[in-house]
Design a protein around this motif. Structure first.
Motif, PDB file in Angstrom:
ATOM      1  N   ASN A 311       0.848  -1.182   0.000  1.00  0.00           N
ATOM      2  CA  ASN A 311       0.000   0.000   0.000  1.00  0.00           C
ATOM      3  C   ASN A 311       0.889   1.239   0.000  1.00  0.00           C
ATOM      4  O   ASN A 311       1.759   1.382   0.848  1.00  0.00           O
ATOM      5  N   LEU A 312       0.707   2.120  -0.968  1.00  0.00           N
ATOM      6  CA  LEU A 312       1.513   3.344  -1.023  1.00  0.00           C
ATOM      7  C   LEU A 312       0.999   4.398  -0.044  1.00  0.00           C
ATOM      8  O   LEU A 312       1.619   5.431   0.154  1.00  0.00           O
ATOM      9  N   PHE A 313      -0.177   4.126   0.532  1.00  0.00           N
ATOM     10  CA  PHE A 313      -0.750   5.075   1.482  1.00  0.00           C
ATOM     11  C   PHE A 313      -0.545   4.560   2.902  1.00  0.00           C
ATOM     12  O   PHE A 313      -0.146   3.423   3.093  1.00  0.00           O
ATOM     13  N   THR A 314      -0.864   5.383   3.870  1.00  0.00           N
ATOM     14  CA  THR A 314      -0.614   4.992   5.262  1.00  0.00           C
ATOM     15  C   THR A 314      -1.625   3.966   5.754  1.00  0.00           C
ATOM     16  O   THR A 314      -1.311   3.087   6.541  1.00  0.00           O
ATOM     17  N   THR A 315      -2.884   4.076   5.266  1.00  0.00           N
ATOM     18  CA  THR A 315      -3.914   3.111   5.673  1.00  0.00           C
ATOM     19  C   THR A 315      -4.705   2.657   4.452  1.00  0.00           C
ATOM     20  O   THR A 315      -4.684   3.294   3.405  1.00  0.00           O
ATOM     21  N   ASP A 316      -5.433   1.544   4.632  1.00  0.00           N
ATOM     22  CA  ASP A 316      -6.280   1.037   3.554  1.00  0.00           C
ATOM     23  C   ASP A 316      -7.402   2.021   3.220  1.00  0.00           C
ATOM     24  O   ASP A 316      -7.782   2.162   2.058  1.00  0.00           O
TER      25      ASP A 316
END
Lengths: 382, 344
Positions: A311-316
């Motif tokens: 995941n390139l983001f911090t959260t889903d």
């Protein structure tokens, strides 16, 4: 404009991709051996001999959409999976980083040094794999062979071709904003101080010559910048001090990298022109993709090695939100296999994408010289 | 914005920008201006990429009409990239010339009607070369266009109509042409001087007539010359290493060398009534210089008049908007507007 641009574009974007993936793998605490496997698999696919052969052929640059498809494939060359939102963000980061590097290159030729910086770092990722190391060195040799003797004029044309490719991209990247290399309007800061490019004099001098060619007078003028002379030239050999920092890894495990989707509404007209075409990609681009990816040897993951999603983001939740809120004009419109549309064409495309084995097609009697021809032939019959 | 005033010399102030439909491409000489003395209108031409934008504006900078031009080579094939758009002022008409990959197209001055097109000949090009045309100038009743091979195509233009003919091909350069500039020969009617520049920095000075003759050849020094101007027997050349050099057009001798910019020069322009030279570069700066000739020695002299910094903008085009250099306009890569400056 220059038909020698693609290898530089591909290798530098690929290098940036690896920097981001490496950072995310560490940030997401993926076990060391899995992370190494992912990077090894991707790098090995990138520098595969057949693929490099296709890449180095003189050819025009294709659209960002077409190129994105290649990176999509590359990112999935291993046990790692990325959702579309993460893949979008990855591509945004890659393109903005290389755009920045190209813009700030002191000399057009310095884009080669930027490429060497990326290759040097890539070799750092695969230190314990002599086979892949050899592949990278081989690519290095090819780069030197082709670009080592190009003139300043040819490099300027390569630079212009790259800038046309990156035109109107103004995605704001948090690292760039924090480091003050990018303004809040998405444009990069172009400093008017620091060392001049190697081979350029510090502005501010007027020299007068007589008809014998002798300098007879020297005066100054106020240039307005704050430049100093260049100290030394970067090394173009296999090993050496590149001097230039552009193209080295700017990510570290502790720096989260966010992008801000800013709709550049002023340039909407140019964007929509690209998206209006009835086919998502022109025939020539499909041909290019088929040729390039035909050379990619993706290792089929055999055995019980389980895959994982990066995941390139911090959260889903953030990733989901990004997918929903991405502005229309920044959509890359990746080729999605449409089950409802042309069955034959989709099967061919799917085969190229490596998603499943194709069964014997009675219509195709002999092996075509290129997959692109297969594809075109099929499309012509429709 | 940094500004400097030099005693009696005028200062320039920023005027209202003219918005563009598409941003300017990172090419050299990416701005053409047509001043129509009869009316107060001004035409601007900027290359975006696969399209070029032509627009007209009133004196205050208010845009009036705009048009987008493309090169159509076939159905289902994407339009080729345009390299330059430029107005050619001939004795009896004004034509708008568009150069691109594969083709040269000529239009009536408002871009409404294409009057001629010419497909580039691949000749002995290898696969590692793209075919393109670049460098446009009017010379008496000819239009000269440069090509990727270094050859210069000379088109004979009739006073009206579409019967345009390729008259001659000039050989003198071995690398792609970057820019062409012309000037009426002093004291002679129907004769003009022309200077052509290329990617290796070589400059050729020609005399036009029914046949073009090469007068002087000025060697390069390993650096491209993206932009060149000609004024009263002086050649002004801008180079990839930020230098501006002034040569005598007859002898080819170097008279002045200016370390003018910190990056490649993208455009030079001249205000012929006063001998002002405008230089713009990728280093974000624009400089204005005053050229003159020493009446005794005949040597070329230059004085710096003004400098302007267009923050964070890699410039790609610059033109004076009037023959006495009271105003000028610039374009920048990724910028969707034409910036205008006029003297106070």
């Amino acid at each position: 404009m220059s038909v020698r641009t693609l290898p530089l574009l591909f290798l530098n974007l690929g290098g940036e991709m690896l920097y981001v993936l490496d950072q995310r793998l560490r940030a997401q605490n993926i076990p060391g051996d899995k992370a190494r496997k992912v990077l090894n698999d991707i790098i090995s696919t990138m520098f595969n001999r057949k693929f490099m052969e296709e890449l180095f052929k003189p050819q025009e640059l294709y659209s960002k959409k077409a190129l994105r498809t290649v990176y999509d494939r590359l990112a999935h060359a291993s046990i790692m999976r990325l959702n579309q939102a993460s893949m979008d963000k990855l591509y945004d980061l890659m393109t903005m980083a290389f755009k920045y590097q190209v813009l700030l290159c002191p000399r057009p030729k310095d884009v080669l040094l930027v490429t060497f910086n990326h290759l040097d770092s890539i070799k750092g990722f695969i230190q314990d794999s002599p086979t892949i190391l050899h592949q990278v060195d081989e690519t290095f040799r090819q780069l030197t062979e082709i670009y080592g003797n190009l003139s300043a004029g040819e490099f300027q044309m390569i630079r212009q071709t790259l800038l046309i490719f990156f035109q109107d991209l103004h995605i704001r990247v948090s690292t760039f904003l924090k480091d003050k290399v990018q303004n809040s309007n998405g444009r990069f800061v172009l400093p008017v101080s620091g060392p001049v490019p190697w081979g350029t004099e510090v502005p501010g001098v007027i020299r007068i010559f007589n008809d014998k060619g002798e300098e007879v007078k020297k005066t100054g003028f106020k240039h307005g910048g704050n430049y100093v002379a260049a100290q030394k030239e970067g090394a173009f050999e296999l090993y050496g001090d590149r001097v230039l920092k552009l193209g080295t890894n700017m990510y570290s495990a502790n720096r989260p990298v966010e992008t801000h989707m800013s709709a550049t509404s002023k340039n909407l007209a140019s964007k929509t022109q690209e998206n209006i075409a009835p086919n998502p990609l022109a025939k020539e681009e499909l041909n290019f993709l088929a040729r390039l990816m035909g050379g990619m040897e993706i290792k089929k993951t055999s055995g019980p090695e389980p895959g994982f999603r990066l995941n390139l983001f911090t959260t889903d939740e953030e990733e989901e939100h990004a997918a929903l809120s991405r502005p229309e004009e920044l959509s890359y419109e990746v080729i999605n296999i449409q089950a409802t549309q042309d069955q034959q064409r989709n099967e061919e495309l799917a085969r190229i994408m490596g998603e499943f084995e194709i069964t014997e097609q009675p219509e195709i009697t002999e092996q075509s010289t290129s997959k692109g021809d297969d594809l075109l032939a099929m499309m012509d019959r429709l | 914005m940094w500004r400097r005033s030099l005693g009696r010399e005028r200062m320039y102030r920023r005027e209202r920008s003219i918005p563009l439909r598409g941003s300017a491409a990172a090419l050299s000489n990416n701005l053409s201006v047509l001043q129509l003395p009869a009316s107060d209108l001004m035409h601007f031409g900027v290359v975006h990429g696969p399209s070029a934008q032509i627009l007209s504006s009133a004196p205050g900078g208010m845009p009036l009409a705009q048009r987008q031009l493309q090169v159509k080579v076939g159905v289902g094939v994407s339009p080729p990239l345009i390299t330059q758009v430029h107005w050619c002022v001939l004795p009896f008409r004004v034509l708008l010339v568009l150069t691109s990959h594969r083709r040269i197209q000529m239009y009536e001055s408002d871009g409404s009607l294409m009057v001629y097109w010419h497909a580039l000949d691949s000749g002995d090009a290898s696969s590692a070369q793209t075919l393109f045309a670049r460098g446009i100038a009017a010379s008496v009743h000819f239009i000269c266009v440069g090509t990727w091979s270094g050859r210069i195509l000379v088109f004979d233009i009739p006073a009206k109509g579409t019967n345009i003919v390729l008259n001659e091909e000039l050989a003198g350069h071995q690398t792609p042409i970057t820019d062409i500039a012309t000037e009426r020969a002093q004291g002679q009617d129907g004769v003009a001087d022309m200077v052509t520049a290329d990617d290796s920095g070589v400059l050729c000075v020609w005399r036009s007539g029914t046949v073009f003759t090469l007068l002087t050849r000025i060697p390069g020094f390993g650096v491209p010359c993206p932009s060149v101007q000609l004024w009263q027997g002086m050649v002004a050349a801008g180079y990839g290493n930020g230098q501006v050099r002034l040569y005598d057009a007859t002898t080819g001798a170097l008279h002045v060398q200016i370390s003018a910019h910190a990056r490649t020069i993208c455009a030079l322009d001249l205000a012929p009534e006063v001998g002002k030279l405008l230089s713009a570069a990728e280093d974000t700066f624009v400089h204005i210089w005053k050229l003159s000739r020493n009446p005794e020695s005949g040597s070329i002299e230059v004085e710096h008049c003004h400098g302007e910094c267009v923050s964070d903008t890699q410039l790609c085009g610059a033109r004076f908007c009037d023959p006495s250099g009271c105003s000028f306009a610039v374009t920048g890569y990724d910028l969707a507007e034409i910036l205008r400056f006029s003297s106070v």
